[in-house]
Scaffold this active site. Structure first.
Site, PDB file in Angstrom:
ATOM      1  N   LYS A   3      35.376 -45.873 -40.892  1.00  0.00           N
ATOM      2  CA  LYS A   3      35.004 -44.488 -40.546  1.00  0.00           C
ATOM      3  C   LYS A   3      35.960 -43.953 -39.477  1.00  0.00           C
ATOM      4  O   LYS A   3      36.709 -44.717 -38.871  1.00  0.00           O
ATOM      5  CB  LYS A   3      33.555 -44.470 -40.040  1.00  0.00           C
ATOM      6  N   TYR A  59      48.684 -32.943 -10.830  1.00  0.00           N
ATOM      7  CA  TYR A  59      47.657 -31.922 -10.581  1.00  0.00           C
ATOM      8  C   TYR A  59      46.618 -32.429  -9.586  1.00  0.00           C
ATOM      9  O   TYR A  59      46.196 -33.588  -9.678  1.00  0.00           O
ATOM     10  CB  TYR A  59      46.942 -31.563 -11.884  1.00  0.00           C
TER      11      TYR A  59
END
Ligand SMILES: *Cc1c(COP(=O)(O)O)cnc(C)c1O
Length: 354
Positions: free
Chosen positions: A34, A250
């Site tokens: 999956k 950042y």
């Protein structure tokens, strides 16, 4: 070319399936592929895992793609169908389906006689996610037996804690009491395949172990003889020196206390690297295991080169995989290997290694 790539090792996939099959020598195996085979590529993984007796997915389109690619093995839909009109596709492509709810049982009324639909009845034994209550299993089985459109019937359940100290708990006993021994049974995920032989039954359902990732908290693949199938790698694209007090990235989350050599790596959260990985997350630079520094940005992250004096622009960096277990990176980022592997971004170039 931007240097980030994911190398998918097909022989590792084959090896890991063989480990599962050796653990459960009397069981057949659904290879769980999956979510694009946990990020490894649906058809690529199916090809490498062709020794499996069947495949399991949750996506109907994925199941159809397997059939169209010529796979004739059992292909199981782990959540089954969502609306009655999907039943025609299941029948057309001879797909096997989980039936986990009273609503799905009702939808089966629309299934024509003679459809020969392969059904796995899922019983809830304590996970409390999908599955019929144990007290309703008998009625549901009788209903399936009496349905002229239903072919083979298998019973299944899913364990909540096979990877944890609680283990199978009462789930196996509850299952046996509700399902009996008349029908073939499917219970075991990777953790149960590796740890609980009493749960192997007729069809195992290994997923994460096939990709060379340990299902156990704190564990790594090598502990259980698995080989990592995905290596996410890139290169250093800039090097700089931080003086004490200089920050990087950042938010200026990392501030150098001493002279610090920093490498900027072309890999960020838009490649699937977790933004939540804090300073200190393990990263392999050349042959040296070092750490990330500061905040992960969209396309880049920074690494500490203080202990890697020979690293320069172009030096290979392994974000996870060979030499830097995905389990350790996930642990540092507060998640599990499953999530990192599944999140590999479409923009990352894939290299197949046979
Ligand atoms: C995903 C899934 C598996 C595989 O679980 P792993 O922990 O990856 O081995 C097995 N069974 C069901 C029902 C699943 O949804």
């Amino acid at each position: 070319m931007r240097p980030v790539s994911a190398t998918i090792d097909l022989s590792a996939l084959r090896h890991n399936l063989a480990v599962a099959q050796r653990c459960a020598p009397r069981s057949k195996a659904f290879a769980v592929i999956k979510a694009n085979a946990y990020g490894h590529g649906l058809l690529r993984a199916a090809r490498a895992l062709s020794e499996a007796d069947g495949f399991a997915v949750v996506e109907l389109e994925g199941a159809v793609r397997l059939r169209e690619a010529g796979y004739a093995e059992r292909v199981l839909l782990l959540e089954g169908f969502f609306e009655p009109r999907e039943l025609a596709t299941l029948v057309q492509y001879k797909l096997s389906t989980v039936v986990h709810s009273p609503e799905q049982l009702d939808m089966l009324d629309a299934l024509p006689a003679g459809s020969d639909l392969d059904v796995l009845l899922k019983i809830n034994t304590g996970m409390n996610r999908l599955g019929l209550q144990p007290s309703h299993a008998g009625d549901a089985l009788a209903r399936l037996e009496g349905h002229p459109g239903v072919g083979q019937i298998t019973v299944m359940t899913h364990f909540a804690n096979a990877d944890a100290p609680e283990g199978l708990g009462e789930q196996l006993a509850i299952f046996d009491a509700a399902a009996g021994r008349k029908y073939p049974r499917s219970l075991a995920n990777s953790a149960a395949v590796l740890r609980y032989p009493e749960s192997h039954a007729d069809w195992i359902r290994p997923g994460i172990m096939l990709y060379g990732c340990s299902p156990f908290p704190g564990g790594v693949a090598a502990d259980v003889g698995l080989e990592p199938a995905m290596t996410l790698a890139s290169e250093i694209i800039a090097v700089r020196e931080l003086a004490p007090g200089d920050a990087v990235g950042y938010g200026s989350l990392f501030v150098a206390e001493r002279l610090t050599r920093v490498g900027v790596v072309a890999c960020g959260y838009a490649d699937g690297y977790p933004r939540h990985a804090p300073t200190g997350t393990p990263v392999l630079v050349g042959a040296t295991l070092t750490r990330t520094l500061g905040r992960v940005s969209m396309d880049m992250l920074c690494v500490d080169l203080t202990a890697v004096p020979d690293a320069r622009v172009g030096t290979r960096v392994v974000l996870w995989g060979e030499g830097n277990p995905v389990e350790r990176v996930a642990e540092s980022a507060g998640t599990v290997g499953y999530e990192l592997l599944c999140a590999l971004a479409p923009r990352v170039r894939v290299i197949e290694k046979s």
